[in-house]
Design a protein around this motif. Sequence first.
Motif, PDB file in Angstrom:
ATOM      1  N   ILE A  64     -21.492  -8.400  43.734  1.00 24.20           N
ATOM      2  CA  ILE A  64     -22.332  -9.233  42.872  1.00 24.20           C
ATOM      3  C   ILE A  64     -21.607 -10.563  42.687  1.00 24.20           C
ATOM      4  O   ILE A  64     -20.409 -10.603  42.379  1.00 24.20           O
ATOM      5  CB  ILE A  64     -22.576  -8.552  41.514  1.00 24.20           C
ATOM      6  CG1 ILE A  64     -23.196  -7.163  41.729  1.00 24.20           C
ATOM      7  CG2 ILE A  64     -23.453  -9.409  40.626  1.00 24.20           C
ATOM      8  CD1 ILE A  64     -23.325  -6.362  40.446  1.00 24.20           C
ATOM      9  N   LYS A  65     -22.343 -11.643  42.865  1.00 28.77           N
ATOM     10  CA  LYS A  65     -21.698 -12.961  42.777  1.00 28.77           C
ATOM     11  C   LYS A  65     -22.507 -13.897  41.874  1.00 28.77           C
ATOM     12  O   LYS A  65     -23.711 -13.702  41.667  1.00 28.77           O
ATOM     13  CB  LYS A  65     -21.521 -13.565  44.150  1.00 28.77           C
ATOM     14  CG  LYS A  65     -22.826 -13.808  44.895  1.00 28.77           C
ATOM     15  CD  LYS A  65     -22.559 -14.363  46.284  1.00 28.77           C
ATOM     16  CE  LYS A  65     -23.876 -14.579  47.048  1.00 28.77           C
ATOM     17  NZ  LYS A  65     -23.633 -15.127  48.384  1.00 28.77           N
ATOM     18  N   ILE A 109     -30.475  -6.506  42.766  1.00 28.07           N
ATOM     19  CA  ILE A 109     -29.816  -5.877  43.920  1.00 28.07           C
ATOM     20  C   ILE A 109     -30.144  -4.394  43.910  1.00 28.07           C
ATOM     21  O   ILE A 109     -30.047  -3.731  42.870  1.00 28.07           O
ATOM     22  CB  ILE A 109     -28.293  -6.079  43.881  1.00 28.07           C
ATOM     23  CG1 ILE A 109     -27.946  -7.567  43.958  1.00 28.07           C
ATOM     24  CG2 ILE A 109     -27.621  -5.309  45.010  1.00 28.07           C
ATOM     25  CD1 ILE A 109     -26.462  -7.848  43.845  1.00 28.07           C
ATOM     26  N   CYS A 110     -30.531  -3.897  45.083  1.00 26.27           N
ATOM     27  CA  CYS A 110     -30.749  -2.461  45.259  1.00 26.27           C
ATOM     28  C   CYS A 110     -29.725  -1.965  46.258  1.00 26.27           C
ATOM     29  O   CYS A 110     -29.606  -2.511  47.367  1.00 26.27           O
ATOM     30  CB  CYS A 110     -32.174  -2.189  45.760  1.00 26.27           C
ATOM     31  SG  CYS A 110     -32.569  -0.432  45.920  1.00 26.27           S
ATOM     32  N   THR A 128     -29.467  -7.475  37.935  1.00 26.82           N
ATOM     33  CA  THR A 128     -29.912  -6.080  37.775  1.00 26.82           C
ATOM     34  C   THR A 128     -29.568  -5.298  39.036  1.00 26.82           C
ATOM     35  O   THR A 128     -30.067  -5.610  40.132  1.00 26.82           O
ATOM     36  CB  THR A 128     -31.416  -6.002  37.514  1.00 26.82           C
ATOM     37  OG1 THR A 128     -31.737  -6.762  36.332  1.00 26.82           O
ATOM     38  CG2 THR A 128     -31.847  -4.564  37.333  1.00 26.82           C
ATOM     39  N   LEU A 129     -28.721  -4.295  38.889  1.00 21.31           N
ATOM     40  CA  LEU A 129     -28.313  -3.447  40.014  1.00 21.31           C
ATOM     41  C   LEU A 129     -28.994  -2.086  39.887  1.00 21.31           C
ATOM     42  O   LEU A 129     -28.943  -1.453  38.832  1.00 21.31           O
ATOM     43  CB  LEU A 129     -26.795  -3.265  40.019  1.00 21.31           C
ATOM     44  CG  LEU A 129     -26.248  -2.268  41.040  1.00 21.31           C
ATOM     45  CD1 LEU A 129     -26.519  -2.724  42.465  1.00 21.31           C
ATOM     46  CD2 LEU A 129     -24.742  -2.032  40.815  1.00 21.31           C
ATOM     47  N   THR A 130     -29.627  -1.669  40.979  1.00 25.88           N
ATOM     48  CA  THR A 130     -30.276  -0.349  41.038  1.00 25.88           C
ATOM     49  C   THR A 130     -29.627   0.463  42.155  1.00 25.88           C
ATOM     50  O   THR A 130     -29.583   0.010  43.306  1.00 25.88           O
ATOM     51  CB  THR A 130     -31.785  -0.478  41.326  1.00 25.88           C
ATOM     52  OG1 THR A 130     -32.383  -1.319  40.327  1.00 25.88           O
ATOM     53  CG2 THR A 130     -32.448   0.886  41.305  1.00 25.88           C
ATOM     54  N   VAL A 131     -29.110   1.609  41.788  1.00 28.39           N
ATOM     55  CA  VAL A 131     -28.441   2.484  42.755  1.00 28.39           C
ATOM     56  C   VAL A 131     -29.352   3.673  43.029  1.00 28.39           C
ATOM     57  O   VAL A 131     -29.745   4.401  42.103  1.00 28.39           O
ATOM     58  CB  VAL A 131     -27.067   2.956  42.226  1.00 28.39           C
ATOM     59  CG1 VAL A 131     -26.386   3.854  43.251  1.00 28.39           C
ATOM     60  CG2 VAL A 131     -26.189   1.745  41.885  1.00 28.39           C
ATOM     61  N   ILE A 188     -38.180  -2.531  45.030  1.00 26.44           N
ATOM     62  CA  ILE A 188     -37.382  -3.317  44.088  1.00 26.44           C
ATOM     63  C   ILE A 188     -37.047  -4.677  44.683  1.00 26.44           C
ATOM     64  O   ILE A 188     -37.418  -5.731  44.167  1.00 26.44           O
ATOM     65  CB  ILE A 188     -36.096  -2.549  43.712  1.00 26.44           C
ATOM     66  CG1 ILE A 188     -36.485  -1.212  43.075  1.00 26.44           C
ATOM     67  CG2 ILE A 188     -35.225  -3.376  42.788  1.00 26.44           C
ATOM     68  CD1 ILE A 188     -35.305  -0.306  42.820  1.00 26.44           C
ATOM     69  N   LYS A 189     -36.358  -4.646  45.809  1.00 25.10           N
ATOM     70  CA  LYS A 189     -36.057  -5.866  46.555  1.00 25.10           C
ATOM     71  C   LYS A 189     -35.811  -5.454  48.006  1.00 25.10           C
ATOM     72  O   LYS A 189     -34.780  -4.851  48.309  1.00 25.10           O
ATOM     73  CB  LYS A 189     -34.832  -6.588  46.000  1.00 25.10           C
ATOM     74  CG  LYS A 189     -34.533  -7.878  46.754  1.00 25.10           C
ATOM     75  CD  LYS A 189     -33.384  -8.613  46.128  1.00 25.10           C
ATOM     76  CE  LYS A 189     -33.070  -9.874  46.916  1.00 25.10           C
ATOM     77  NZ  LYS A 189     -34.214 -10.808  46.994  1.00 25.10           N
TER      78      LYS A 189
END
Length: 445
Positions: A46-47, A36-37, A136-139, A166-167
Amino acid sequence: MSFSAAAATGFVVLFLSVTVGEDEPAWSVKYDPSQICAFRGSTVTIKCSYKYPSRIQGIKTEVKNKIWFTKGNNLVPLDLMNDSDYKDRITYNVTKSSSSSFLTIKDLKQRDSAKYKFRFITNQPGGAFTGSPGVTLTVLDPDLRVQVRRSETQTELKCESSCDQIKPPSYVWFNKEEKMEQQTSSIVVSVRDGGRYSCSVKGHDDLRSPSVYAPRPPSVSVTPSGEIMEGSLVTLSCSSDANPAANYSWYKEGEEAPKASGQNFTITNILFKQRGNYYCEAQNSRGRCNSTVTVNVVAAPRNRVAAAAAAVSAVLLILILICLLVWLIRKTKVWKQQSRPGAGPVPSEQVNPAEESVAYSVVHLATKQEEPLYCNTVQLGPTRPKRHKKRKEEETVEYASVNCGRTRTDARTESEKQDSVEDPAALYSKVNKPGKNSRETPAGF
């Protein structure tokens, strides 16, 4: 049955209990999506979904606890609810009837970039499970932008962000604050479309890209303003509201080639001939627009005197040329008259008309009758003493016809008229004309 055999049997029973099939494990956690971006300051969810055996050794399985973590390990994790970095920013959506879990994080910060895992704990002995590899979370900073690709007939607008690498997320479009139906990464509009387009990530309408649009009519100015003395430093300035940023070009009316490029156009030593209208053209990939400014240049005092002197000199030169032209025309006319056939050459010695002599014709009359005859005399010119002729062959004889009329003192009869016989005597007149070419002209009556 021995303990080892019982243990082996129990192991087999336990293995059979937790395995639903050869391809699908009894204990599992699935994350969707696995990457997730998201943008800084936004909210992300997030699930995951999980599975576990419903019964183990006749004991119904119940989930006692569900946690999300980023720190610790799979066996000893740190619940996000107890992590001070996420205080008051996270929530768990827990439902007993559903085998799924949702983690919501508000006001994302760049330090929230991490790998998030889910772990659930059951009532079964050792019945805990952690899903791997996690989400994987990218902020990132909200750097949404619209790329413009223009052709001759249409313009393609494409929404881009740093998350594309990223996505790529799903995008939505806006035109003048109104949401459009398109939910694609790019749209196509007309070249002459005057809209203001922006985009955002689906589900995050509050985070939008800057709008793209053609340049608005530029604002132009000239410094100094008003009348500008010749030789001064002049600066023309131009600015326009446009996105993407506009490029500027300066033109002078009546000239095709640009005078300068950029927002400012400076003339260090302006000349009087450089006065006139100048226009600034602002252009970007969405379109173009221009505005005009007038540069009023006045001549310097010394140049005014020089200009006046030059004007007077020009007038005098024109007058001289006119006089010369008139003289040439008259000279040409005289030359043409002298060169006509029969005119003869012009004598080198000119005789003053006042000095020309007057000659009177001498008439000798002879008749058979004694009737008095009268004859008119002809005045040819003023008298002048005779000059000796240099050349005899230059003398010419001219003849003049003189008409004389008879008058009677008494009346005669018709018979007398018939009896009277006219004596056609020849009368000669001698004419003397002074000068080199003296002429004697006998005249007959």
